[in-house]
Design a protein around this motif. Structure first.
Motif, PDB file in Angstrom:
ATOM      1  N   ASP A 188     -35.255  65.513 -17.571  1.00 21.59           N
ATOM      2  CA  ASP A 188     -34.826  65.910 -16.230  1.00 21.59           C
ATOM      3  C   ASP A 188     -35.255  67.335 -15.934  1.00 21.59           C
ATOM      4  OD1 ASP A 188     -33.116  67.485 -17.701  1.00 21.59           O
ATOM      5  OD2 ASP A 188     -31.285  66.443 -17.091  1.00 21.59           O
ATOM      6  N   GLU A 189     -34.744  67.895 -14.838  1.00 18.49           N
ATOM      7  CA  GLU A 189     -35.175  69.221 -14.401  1.00 18.49           C
ATOM      8  C   GLU A 189     -34.761  70.338 -15.357  1.00 18.49           C
ATOM      9  OE1 GLU A 189     -31.122  68.521 -12.610  1.00 18.49           O
ATOM     10  OE2 GLU A 189     -32.933  67.377 -13.090  1.00 18.49           O
ATOM     11  N   LEU A 190     -33.820  70.055 -16.252  1.00 18.08           N
ATOM     12  CA  LEU A 190     -33.385  71.041 -17.245  1.00 18.08           C
ATOM     13  C   LEU A 190     -33.943  70.751 -18.629  1.00 18.08           C
ATOM     14  CD1 LEU A 190     -29.616  71.410 -16.192  1.00 18.08           C
ATOM     15  CD2 LEU A 190     -31.569  72.829 -15.529  1.00 18.08           C
ATOM     16  N   GLY A 191     -34.828  69.781 -18.727  1.00 18.03           N
ATOM     17  CA  GLY A 191     -35.438  69.450 -20.001  1.00 18.03           C
ATOM     18  C   GLY A 191     -34.589  68.564 -20.886  1.00 18.03           C
ATOM     19  N   ARG A 192     -33.536  67.982 -20.337  1.00 20.45           N
ATOM     20  CA  ARG A 192     -32.677  67.103 -21.137  1.00 20.45           C
ATOM     21  C   ARG A 192     -33.267  65.696 -21.184  1.00 20.45           C
ATOM     22  NH1 ARG A 192     -27.279  68.614 -17.822  1.00 20.45           N
ATOM     23  NH2 ARG A 192     -28.723  67.863 -16.210  1.00 20.45           N
ATOM     24  N   ASP A 193     -33.096  65.038 -22.328  1.00 21.87           N
ATOM     25  CA  ASP A 193     -33.647  63.698 -22.530  1.00 21.87           C
ATOM     26  C   ASP A 193     -32.879  62.676 -21.684  1.00 21.87           C
ATOM     27  OD1 ASP A 193     -35.385  61.820 -24.056  1.00 21.87           O
ATOM     28  OD2 ASP A 193     -33.458  61.073 -24.763  1.00 21.87           O
ATOM     29  N   VAL A 194     -33.577  61.983 -20.799  1.00 19.47           N
ATOM     30  CA  VAL A 194     -32.930  61.034 -19.889  1.00 19.47           C
ATOM     31  C   VAL A 194     -32.390  59.830 -20.645  1.00 19.47           C
ATOM     32  CG1 VAL A 194     -33.315  59.499 -17.919  1.00 19.47           C
ATOM     33  CG2 VAL A 194     -34.322  61.783 -17.925  1.00 19.47           C
ATOM     34  N   TYR A 195     -33.120  59.358 -21.654  1.00 24.15           N
ATOM     35  CA  TYR A 195     -32.645  58.193 -22.426  1.00 24.15           C
ATOM     36  C   TYR A 195     -31.316  58.499 -23.105  1.00 24.15           C
ATOM     37  CZ  TYR A 195     -32.196  55.090 -26.420  1.00 24.15           C
ATOM     38  OH  TYR A 195     -31.696  54.222 -27.364  1.00 24.15           O
ATOM     39  N   SER A 196     -31.208  59.655 -23.737  1.00 19.19           N
ATOM     40  CA  SER A 196     -29.963  60.020 -24.421  1.00 19.19           C
ATOM     41  C   SER A 196     -28.819  60.173 -23.436  1.00 19.19           C
ATOM     42  CB  SER A 196     -30.164  61.318 -25.215  1.00 19.19           C
ATOM     43  OG  SER A 196     -31.172  61.157 -26.199  1.00 19.19           O
ATOM     44  N   ARG A 197     -29.105  60.730 -22.282  1.00 23.52           N
ATOM     45  CA  ARG A 197     -28.063  60.873 -21.264  1.00 23.52           C
ATOM     46  C   ARG A 197     -27.654  59.502 -20.712  1.00 23.52           C
ATOM     47  NH1 ARG A 197     -26.682  65.553 -19.304  1.00 23.52           N
ATOM     48  NH2 ARG A 197     -26.292  64.793 -17.200  1.00 23.52           N
ATOM     49  N   LEU A 198     -28.631  58.582 -20.638  1.00 21.53           N
ATOM     50  CA  LEU A 198     -28.312  57.227 -20.188  1.00 21.53           C
ATOM     51  C   LEU A 198     -27.382  56.524 -21.181  1.00 21.53           C
ATOM     52  CD1 LEU A 198     -29.290  55.232 -17.850  1.00 21.53           C
ATOM     53  CD2 LEU A 198     -30.707  54.209 -19.631  1.00 21.53           C
ATOM     54  N   VAL A 199     -27.653  56.698 -22.475  1.00 17.67           N
ATOM     55  CA  VAL A 199     -26.818  56.079 -23.506  1.00 17.67           C
ATOM     56  C   VAL A 199     -25.410  56.657 -23.477  1.00 17.67           C
ATOM     57  CG1 VAL A 199     -26.504  55.812 -25.991  1.00 17.67           C
ATOM     58  CG2 VAL A 199     -28.766  55.498 -24.989  1.00 17.67           C
ATOM     59  N   TYR A 200     -25.298  57.964 -23.399  1.00 19.51           N
ATOM     60  CA  TYR A 200     -23.979  58.583 -23.335  1.00 19.51           C
ATOM     61  C   TYR A 200     -23.293  58.293 -22.000  1.00 19.51           C
ATOM     62  CZ  TYR A 200     -24.044  61.225 -27.708  1.00 19.51           C
ATOM     63  OH  TYR A 200     -24.022  61.570 -29.035  1.00 19.51           O
ATOM     64  N   GLY A 201     -24.092  58.081 -20.957  1.00 17.55           N
ATOM     65  CA  GLY A 201     -23.514  57.709 -19.670  1.00 17.55           C
ATOM     66  C   GLY A 201     -22.858  56.345 -19.707  1.00 17.55           C
ATOM     67  N   ALA A 202     -23.295  55.483 -20.635  1.00 17.51           N
ATOM     68  CA  ALA A 202     -22.646  54.186 -20.802  1.00 17.51           C
ATOM     69  C   ALA A 202     -21.182  54.362 -21.199  1.00 17.51           C
ATOM     70  CB  ALA A 202     -23.388  53.354 -21.853  1.00 17.51           C
ATOM     71  N   ARG A 203     -20.885  55.408 -21.959  1.00 15.28           N
ATOM     72  CA  ARG A 203     -19.493  55.687 -22.330  1.00 15.28           C
ATOM     73  C   ARG A 203     -18.652  55.978 -21.093  1.00 15.28           C
ATOM     74  NH1 ARG A 203     -19.167  59.601 -27.694  1.00 15.28           N
ATOM     75  NH2 ARG A 203     -19.525  57.924 -29.230  1.00 15.28           N
ATOM     76  N   THR A 204     -19.193  56.800 -20.212  1.00 16.67           N
ATOM     77  CA  THR A 204     -18.459  57.143 -18.993  1.00 16.67           C
ATOM     78  C   THR A 204     -18.250  55.905 -18.128  1.00 16.67           C
ATOM     79  OG1 THR A 204     -19.514  59.318 -19.039  1.00 16.67           O
ATOM     80  CG2 THR A 204     -18.425  58.663 -16.992  1.00 16.67           C
ATOM     81  N   THR A 205     -19.298  55.107 -17.976  1.00 19.88           N
ATOM     82  CA  THR A 205     -19.193  53.887 -17.171  1.00 19.88           C
ATOM     83  C   THR A 205     -18.169  52.925 -17.749  1.00 19.88           C
ATOM     84  OG1 THR A 205     -21.500  54.084 -16.448  1.00 19.88           O
ATOM     85  CG2 THR A 205     -20.479  51.899 -16.299  1.00 19.88           C
ATOM     86  N   LEU A 206     -18.228  52.700 -19.058  1.00 19.06           N
ATOM     87  CA  LEU A 206     -17.300  51.761 -19.701  1.00 19.06           C
ATOM     88  C   LEU A 206     -15.875  52.304 -19.671  1.00 19.06           C
ATOM     89  CD1 LEU A 206     -17.572  49.025 -21.093  1.00 19.06           C
ATOM     90  CD2 LEU A 206     -17.604  50.225 -23.285  1.00 19.06           C
ATOM     91  N   TYR A 207     -15.718  53.598 -19.829  1.00 14.86           N
ATOM     92  CA  TYR A 207     -14.394  54.222 -19.781  1.00 14.86           C
ATOM     93  C   TYR A 207     -13.741  53.999 -18.420  1.00 14.86           C
ATOM     94  CZ  TYR A 207     -10.978  58.047 -19.411  1.00 14.86           C
ATOM     95  OH  TYR A 207      -9.847  58.781 -19.181  1.00 14.86           O
ATOM     96  N   ILE A 208     -14.491  54.260 -17.353  1.00 16.19           N
ATOM     97  CA  ILE A 208     -13.949  54.082 -16.005  1.00 16.19           C
ATOM     98  C   ILE A 208     -13.641  52.604 -15.746  1.00 16.19           C
ATOM     99  CG2 ILE A 208     -14.492  54.253 -13.543  1.00 16.19           C
ATOM    100  CD1 ILE A 208     -16.156  56.724 -14.179  1.00 16.19           C
ATOM    101  N   THR A 209     -14.553  51.719 -16.143  1.00 16.71           N
ATOM    102  CA  THR A 209     -14.379  50.283 -15.886  1.00 16.71           C
ATOM    103  C   THR A 209     -13.141  49.739 -16.591  1.00 16.71           C
ATOM    104  OG1 THR A 209     -16.771  50.027 -15.688  1.00 16.71           O
ATOM    105  CG2 THR A 209     -15.476  48.032 -16.029  1.00 16.71           C
ATOM    106  N   ILE A 210     -12.984  50.058 -17.868  1.00 16.36           N
ATOM    107  CA  ILE A 210     -11.845  49.540 -18.637  1.00 16.36           C
ATOM    108  C   ILE A 210     -10.539  50.131 -18.128  1.00 16.36           C
ATOM    109  CG2 ILE A 210     -10.759  49.528 -20.915  1.00 16.36           C
ATOM    110  CD1 ILE A 210     -13.521  49.324 -22.142  1.00 16.36           C
ATOM    111  N   LEU A 211     -10.533  51.431 -17.856  1.00 15.06           N
ATOM    112  CA  LEU A 211      -9.297  52.073 -17.415  1.00 15.06           C
ATOM    113  C   LEU A 211      -8.834  51.531 -16.067  1.00 15.06           C
ATOM    114  CD1 LEU A 211      -7.432  54.133 -18.656  1.00 15.06           C
ATOM    115  CD2 LEU A 211      -8.603  55.935 -17.403  1.00 15.06           C
ATOM    116  N   VAL A 212      -9.765  51.350 -15.139  1.00 17.97           N
ATOM    117  CA  VAL A 212      -9.401  50.797 -13.831  1.00 17.97           C
ATOM    118  C   VAL A 212      -8.880  49.372 -13.988  1.00 17.97           C
ATOM    119  CG1 VAL A 212     -10.310  50.042 -11.600  1.00 17.97           C
ATOM    120  CG2 VAL A 212     -10.968  52.262 -12.513  1.00 17.97           C
TER     121      VAL A 212
END
Length: 304
Positions: A89-113
């Motif tokens: 991305d624009e800060l040099g962060r790996d998009v694949y790794s952020r996508l994998v860790y973003g799955a945690r956020t998505t699953l957390y919100i989905t299960i909690l709701v």
């Protein structure tokens, strides 16, 4: 050969109609349901994607190739390569790794709701359907008020009032998801309200709480499970929408909607910043819809 014979014997026992015990009957029903579900390739594909999402969220440090928060400006906006599978991305962060860790956020919100919405929908719908009268009128009018607004608009309003953040986004989404569940449970409860076994329990002096928990809830459970599974796609889309508008997860926490929003200003030069999280949202939402359809075919007798 011995293992093959054992597997064949187990399969024959599961498919047998000679139910010698309740355990055998339950195992037979579960096995037949699994065969029916697995024979649906779309539903089975949805299940595989959901399982992959759970594995990615659970073992994100293993699947990720980089630290999702590590910045390297020398590698900013690099296209997909062997070193960075989905680019940077624009800060040099790996998009694949952020996508994998973003799955945690998505699953957390989905299960909690889902955990919040399920009990609320059960209580409101079962109470309205079983008690009737003014209780039904009051609860359903409150439900109608929530249903009168588009869910995304209502979630935006609640999220803006509560403030940005994952917890507030969970509350905002939950407040928009429970009304359809309550309506469904009420309709199911009205179907069983005058059933002979419910009337018999009332004549025996069973309390309202016992009747609801012992008789009504188990009968409504299959329909509610199907509805909650289908709702997970809507939850993911709403959470992504809130993140896209800056009302969900806050930087630098990786979240698919926020990742897509951050990449929109580089859409022409770095298409992967928006396309990759967008595709992830699409695939996972579709997977939950296909999984819900498959569960409906298995759990709902009207579709059997």
């Amino acid at each position: 050969m011995t293992m093959i014979h054992k597997n064949e014997g187990l399969r024959a026992w599961l498919l047998s109609d000679d139910f010698s015990s309740p355990r055998h009957a339950r195992a037979h029903k579960a096995y037949v349901s699994w065969l029916r579900f697995s024979s649906n390739p779309l539903a089975f594909g949805g299940l595989l994607v959901v399982v992959l999402l759970i594995l990615a969220a659970s073992f994100a440090p293993i699947f990720a190739t980089h630290d999702p928060l590590a910045q390297d400006f020398a590698k900013a906006l690099q296209p997909p390569s062997l070193g960075n599978l989905f680019g940077t991305d624009e800060l040099g962060r790996d998009v694949y790794s952020r996508l994998v860790y973003g799955a945690r956020t998505t699953l957390y919100i989905t299960i909690l709701v889902t955990v919040i919405v399920g009990p609320i929908g059960f209580v409101v719908g079962a109470a309205a359907g079983y008690l009737g009268g003014w209780v039904d009128m009051v609860l359903m009018r409150i439900t109608d008020i929530f249903l009168a607004f588009p869910s995304l608009v209502l979630a935006l309003a609640f999220s803006a009032a509560l403030g940005a953040g994952i917890e507030n986004a969970v509350i905002a989404i939950a407040l928009t998801i429970w009304p359809p569940v309550a309506r469904l449970v009420r309709a199911e409860t009205l179907t069983f309200r005058k059933a002979d076994f419910v009337v018999a329990a009332e004549l025996q002096g069973a309390s309202t709480a016992r009747i609801l928990l012992r008789y009504i809830v188990p009968l409504c459970a299959p329909s509610v499970i199907i509805r909650l599974t289908l709702n997970m796609a809507s939850i993911i889309l709403t959470a992504a929408g809130l993140g896209f508008l800056g009302l969900g997860a806050q930087p630098p926490l990786p979240e698919w909607g926020a990742m897509a929003a951050q990449g929109r200003q580089y859409l022409l030069d770095a298409w992967w910043l928006t396309a990759v999280p967008g595709i992830a949202i699409l695939v996972v939402s579709l997977a939950f819809n296909l999984l819900g359809d498959g569960l409906r075919d298995v759990l709902d007798p009207k579709h059997a």
